[in-house]
Design an enzyme around this catalytic site. Structure first.
Site, PDB file in Angstrom:
ATOM      1  N   ASP A  62       3.993   1.029  -7.278  1.00  0.00           N
ATOM      2  CA  ASP A  62       2.970  -0.084  -7.744  1.00  0.00           C
ATOM      3  C   ASP A  62       3.241  -1.169  -6.904  1.00  0.00           C
ATOM      4  O   ASP A  62       4.366  -1.484  -6.557  1.00  0.00           O
ATOM      5  CB  ASP A  62       2.982  -0.361  -9.098  1.00  0.00           C
ATOM      6  CG  ASP A  62       2.725   1.018 -10.058  1.00  0.00           C
ATOM      7  OD1 ASP A  62       1.907   1.823  -9.510  1.00  0.00           O
ATOM      8  OD2 ASP A  62       2.955   0.897 -11.306  1.00  0.00           O
ATOM      9  N   GLN A  63       2.241  -1.990  -6.784  1.00  0.00           N
ATOM     10  CA  GLN A  63       2.013  -3.211  -5.913  1.00  0.00           C
ATOM     11  C   GLN A  63       3.101  -4.266  -6.371  1.00  0.00           C
ATOM     12  O   GLN A  63       4.061  -4.902  -5.650  1.00  0.00           O
ATOM     13  CB  GLN A  63       0.814  -3.887  -5.743  1.00  0.00           C
ATOM     14  CG  GLN A  63       0.738  -5.180  -4.973  1.00  0.00           C
ATOM     15  CD  GLN A  63      -0.653  -5.587  -4.560  1.00  0.00           C
ATOM     16  OE1 GLN A  63      -1.617  -4.858  -4.648  1.00  0.00           O
ATOM     17  NE2 GLN A  63      -0.888  -6.929  -4.583  1.00  0.00           N
TER      18      GLN A  63
END
Length: 222
Positions: A62-63
């Site tokens: 995930d970012q």
């Protein structure tokens, strides 16, 4: 080459002719988005290899999640590594700083996850119709108000660590989706601590916590 790509903004934890493992910074996306000017991990691929084919992301983070990210430099290496993921042979260890303190020192969460959209915001929720998801956890330290958990993800579902911590009753600090109430931390306190693939030779790396997690870890008595 783009002049902005003059140096890598992340540490390289491992490198050989087939793979690179980086410590991805929190907040950096892994994929290039033509609708955004924010630099992604893929934007720095020209600095990692001069080959016309590749590199390739073996998996994703995930970012907002920092830590170990595996990149393949050869197509066969990519195929071999992704086979390990498909066969659930990859060891994936995460650290998370969560609210409160679990009543036990370790446990095992088996909670199927289903993507649910509400008010234009999606999240992964426990639902028997969802995909099987399994996480082992153990308590690394706590001061009563917050705790550090080691999470071993036995499956690789989207938001698995985040959703399972919330299901456990101890959502991750800085998680605006699964811990939205009274959340004053601007960063998600989750990172991929270690990854190991049973290749030949074996592929493994360990990353250090991001700065925002190190600051809070100092408040926890181990």
């Amino acid at each position: 080459m783009n002049n902005s790509l003059t140096e890598l903004p992340f540490p390289i934890l491992f490198q050989d002719n087939h793979f690179i493992i980086i410590n991805k910074p929190a907040g950096m996306p892994v994929y290039t988005n033509r609708h955004s000017t924010q630099k992604s991990v893929e934007d720095y691929f020209p600095l990692l290899s001069k080959r016309k084919d590749g590199p390739w992301l073996v998996h994703r983070l995930d970012q907002d999640t920092a830590g170990c990210l595996v990149i393949a430099l050869r197509k066969q290496a990519l195929i071999n590594a992704q086979s390990c993921f498909e066969k659930k042979q990859v060891t994936k260890i995460y650290w998370a700083i969560v609210k409160g303190k679990p009543s036990e020192n370790s446990g095992h969460i088996n909670a199927p996850l289903l993507k649910v959209t509400k008010d234009k915001q999606w999240s992964m929720q426990q639902d028997p119709k969802g995909q099987a998801a399994s996480t082992k956890w153990k308590l690394l330290g706590s001061n009563g108000d917050i705790s550090c958990l080691e999470l071993q993800l036995l499956t690789g579902r989207t938001h698995q660590a985040r959703a399972h911590c919330a299901i456990l009753g101890h959502p991750i600090i800085g998680d605006t989706i699964y811990n939205p109430k009274n959340n004053q931390e601007p960063h998600l306190h989750l990172f991929s601590r270690q990854i190991s693939l049973p290749l030949s030779p074996p592929l493994s790396a360990v990353s250090e916590p991001p700065e925002h997690m190190l600051f809070i870890l100092k408040k926890i008595n181990n």
